[in-house]
Each structure stands twice: as C-alpha cells, then as structure tokens.
Design an enzyme around this catalytic site. Structure first.
Site, short mmCIF file in Angstrom:
data_model
loop_
_atom_site.label_atom_id
_atom_site.label_comp_id
_atom_site.label_asym_id
_atom_site.label_seq_id
_atom_site.Cartn_x
_atom_site.Cartn_y
_atom_site.Cartn_z
N ALA A 245 38.16 -10.11 -15.10
CA ALA A 245 37.89 -9.00 -16.03
C ALA A 245 37.63 -9.55 -17.43
O ALA A 245 36.71 -9.11 -18.13
CB ALA A 245 39.07 -8.03 -16.05
N GLY A 246 38.44 -10.52 -17.84
CA GLY A 246 38.27 -11.10 -19.17
C GLY A 246 36.95 -11.84 -19.29
O GLY A 246 36.30 -11.82 -20.34
N ASP A 247 36.54 -12.52 -18.23
CA ASP A 247 35.25 -13.22 -18.25
C ASP A 247 34.11 -12.22 -18.35
O ASP A 247 33.11 -12.46 -19.02
CB ASP A 247 35.08 -14.07 -16.97
CG ASP A 247 36.07 -15.22 -16.91
OD1 ASP A 247 36.56 -15.63 -17.97
OD2 ASP A 247 36.36 -15.68 -15.80
P1 ADP Z 1 41.94 -11.22 -18.93
O1 ADP Z 1 41.25 -11.23 -17.60
O2 ADP Z 1 41.39 -12.24 -19.89
O3 ADP Z 1 43.43 -11.23 -18.82
P2 ADP Z 1 41.98 -8.33 -19.29
O4 ADP Z 1 42.71 -8.23 -18.00
O5 ADP Z 1 42.63 -7.75 -20.50
O6 ADP Z 1 41.52 -9.82 -19.62
O7 ADP Z 1 40.56 -7.59 -19.07
C1 ADP Z 1 39.53 -7.60 -20.03
C2 ADP Z 1 39.06 -6.20 -20.29
O8 ADP Z 1 38.60 -5.57 -19.06
C3 ADP Z 1 40.16 -5.28 -20.82
O9 ADP Z 1 40.28 -5.38 -22.22
C4 ADP Z 1 39.65 -3.91 -20.39
O10 ADP Z 1 38.69 -3.44 -21.31
C5 ADP Z 1 38.97 -4.22 -19.05
N1 ADP Z 1 39.97 -3.98 -17.97
C6 ADP Z 1 40.80 -4.89 -17.41
N2 ADP Z 1 41.62 -4.30 -16.51
C7 ADP Z 1 41.30 -2.99 -16.50
C8 ADP Z 1 41.78 -1.84 -15.78
N3 ADP Z 1 42.79 -1.92 -14.89
N4 ADP Z 1 41.20 -0.63 -16.03
C9 ADP Z 1 40.19 -0.51 -16.93
N5 ADP Z 1 39.69 -1.56 -17.65
C10 ADP Z 1 40.23 -2.78 -17.43
#
Ligand code: ADP
Length: 321
Positions: A245-247
């Site tokens: 998700a972060g990527d």
């Molecule tokens: P990472 O993978 O770097 O830990 P995140 O998990 O915070 O980053 O995900 C990056 C972005 O993707 C979040 O800021 C959000 O906008 C979106 N995202 C991640 N998980 C969800 C979710 N369960 N529902 C909706 N959006 C999400």
C-alpha cells in the site's frame, strides 16, 4: 520523468499451516514467486499511472534478475538504469505466511546491497530539472543520501520513503535534500524517537525534510509542512491484503507530481491508489492504473476530495477550522 532509485527483489512466498519449530520439516500448502522490492514496486505504480518511469538499481546475473527485469518491462518501466552484477545474486525476500496472513520475512539484499557509486552516476546521467526522484532504504543509505544530494542539486523533486527505517544514518541534517519524506506511522516514530505523531513529524522536518507525509493505513495520511498539519482521511474500502500500500502511495504521488498536478491533487490520487491496492492480493499485481484511480475518485462524493477541506491542526495538535 520519474526515476526510482532503489531495490529490486524476488519475493519467495511459502504458505504454511503454522511455522516449523527448531529441527522440524513442514510441508507447505502453497508457494508463490512474485517480483518485489520497494524500488521496483514504486516504479510499477508510477508507470501504471502513466508517467515515464526509469528504474535505477542492480540485479544479479541469474534467472531471478531476468524475471524481475522482464516483469518491470511488462509494466512499462524502463530498465536501462539497472546494472547486472556478475558476483552478487538478485535480492530475495523469503516470506513465510500462516493461514491468518501473519508473516515472517527474511531479506537477502544480494545485488541491492551493492548499489553505490555506479548507480549514483547512472542517476546523475538521467536526472534533469523537473524530474521526480523517489527512493527507499533497501539499498545502502550512503548511496541514497548521495543520490538525493545530486538529484536535489539538479533541480529534481526528491521523495524518500524511509523504509526500513533502521537503515537511515540519522543526523541533524540527514533529510536536507528531501522534498517529501513519506514514513508510515511506525517508521516516523522509530526515526524520531517519539510516539506522538505530530511531534514526530515536526522532528523529521527539523532534520531537513520540506514536507513530511505520515502514512497511517486505514486512517489516511497526515501532512506536515511549514509548521502546519493537514489530515487527509483514507477512502473506505474492504482491505484483503495491505502489502505494498505504501509503495502504491509513493508511486502514484510521484507520477502525479511529474504529470504537473498540484500537491493536493497528487495526495488524493496517492491515497486512492493505496486504497485500491489493499482491495487485492499481492504487490505489483494489485496496483491500479491511472484510469481506475480516476474512476474511483470520480465515484466519491465531493467533500472528501480536497486536502484543504480536511481538518487542519495547529502545532499543538488542536484542530482548527
Ligand atoms: P505502508 O505500506 O508504508 O505501511 P500504509 O499502510 O499506511 O503504508 O498505506 C499507505 C496508504 O494507503 C495509506 O496512507 C492509505 O491512504 C492507503 N491505505 C492503506 N491501508 C488502507 C486501508 N485499509 N483502507 C484504505 N486505505 C488504505
């Protein structure tokens, strides 16, 4: 042009009923080989959003390296900046996954660990004013820092996803060449040494980052710039796998800046891309393209579509209208 300076891996995913104990041999329930690495994943998302995207990194002279490069090529990522190392193998991540999704990961850096002067020189030959350069921390931090310095001096916009945060060699001005620092919550806390997110963002800005964007999964993002905070909520989706998700966020944000969108609109597209990515399994294969992001945003109600319309907070974390 977007340049991704960073890691290229193959992810070896073993599905098992439970983890083996010492000395035990278990039979797996499944096995997947997926292209990965934060640098490659972010490049794929940027390319899928329609930005010309070039990967700078290193793979080994082996079949995983060839597979990784072919995979990037299929997504339209240019691989002319990727070197092939005659000695080190392609980086791999060995991932054991239990039925509930809990995982244990061991990363072998391989060729990613050899990224250094020659990749920095490649970056220098590619970068031009107006380019967007995105980096992560799965290659040696000394190379990341030098690449950031050169890209910034050339007039590029520089994004750093400080993950894994333990690789960052902290110092008073460590982020001075970074326009956007994009840690997740745990990384922001680890880097800053404080659990309070707003304090954390402020401390990271004090180390030189112009804007800090803290990614908070289903809680969206918090932006900190020039003494002010803005909270952007996530879109509500049914998450099935939060891998990458972060990527996805970083790749979509970089592509949007490269396409000339303003920061607010770029954040919206990145938050939407992250939301769509968690609705599907996998890393690169779960990332949306630009058309899907546009359709998704078009289907949302107007009041969630502006950063400036979201809650803002003063430096003490008090909400302001
Ligand atoms: P990472 O993978 O770097 O830990 P995140 O998990 O915070 O980053 O995900 C990056 C972005 O993707 C979040 O800021 C959000 O906008 C979106 N995202 C991640 N998980 C969800 C979710 N369960 N529902 C909706 N959006 C999400």
């Amino acid at each position: 042009m977007v340049i991704s300076f960073g890691s290229i891996n193959m992810d070896l995913v073993v599905l098992c009923d439970r983890l083996p104990v010492e000395g035990e041999t278990l039979v797996a329930t499944g096995w997947l080989v997926n292209p990965g690495g934060k640098g490659a994943n972010q490049a794929v998302q940027s390319s899928r959003m329609g930005a010309q995207t070039v990967m700078v990194g290193r793979v080994g002279e082996d079949s995983f390296g060839q597979q990784a490069l072919q995979g990037l090529g299929r997504y339209g990522v240019e691989v002319r900046g990727v070197a092939v190392d005659a000695a080190a193998p392609t980086g791999v991540a060995c991932i054991l996954v239990e039925p509930g999704g809990a995982n244990r990961i061991v990363v072998v850096p391989g060729a990613n660990g050899e990224v250094g002067r020659s990749e920095v020189a490649t970056l220098q030959s590619l970068v031009a004013p107006g380019a967007v350069v995105m980096m992560q921390c799965e290659v040696p931090f000394s190379a990341v820092r030098e690449a950031a310095r050169i890209a910034h001096a050339e007039g590029a916009t520089v994004l750093l996803d400080p993950s894994p945060w333990q690789s960052v060699a902290l110092g008073p001005h460590v982020f001075e060449d970074i326009d956007y620092l994009t840690p997740n919550e745990r990384e922001a806390q680890g880097l800053s040494g404080t659990s309070d997110l707003q304090d954390a963002a402020r401390r990271l800005a004090d180390m030189g980052a112009r804007t800090v964007i803290v990614k908070r999964g289903a809680d969206g993002v918090v932006l900190f710039h020039a003494g002010r905070f803005a909270v952007v909520p996530a879109f509500v989706v049914t998450a099935v796998d939060t891998t990458a998700a972060g990527d996805s966020f970083q790749g979509a944000f970089a592509a949007s800046l490269d396409q000339g969108l303003g920061e607010d609109e770029a954040v919206m597209r990145a938050v939407a891309a992250g939301a769509l990515t968690v609705t599907r399994r996998g890393a690169q294969q779960s990332m949306p393209d630009g058309a899907e992001v546009a359709r998704f945003l078009g289907a949302q109600s107007g009041d969630v579509l502006s950063v400036s319309g979201s809650k803002t907070m003063n430096q003490k974390g008090e909400e302001q209208t």
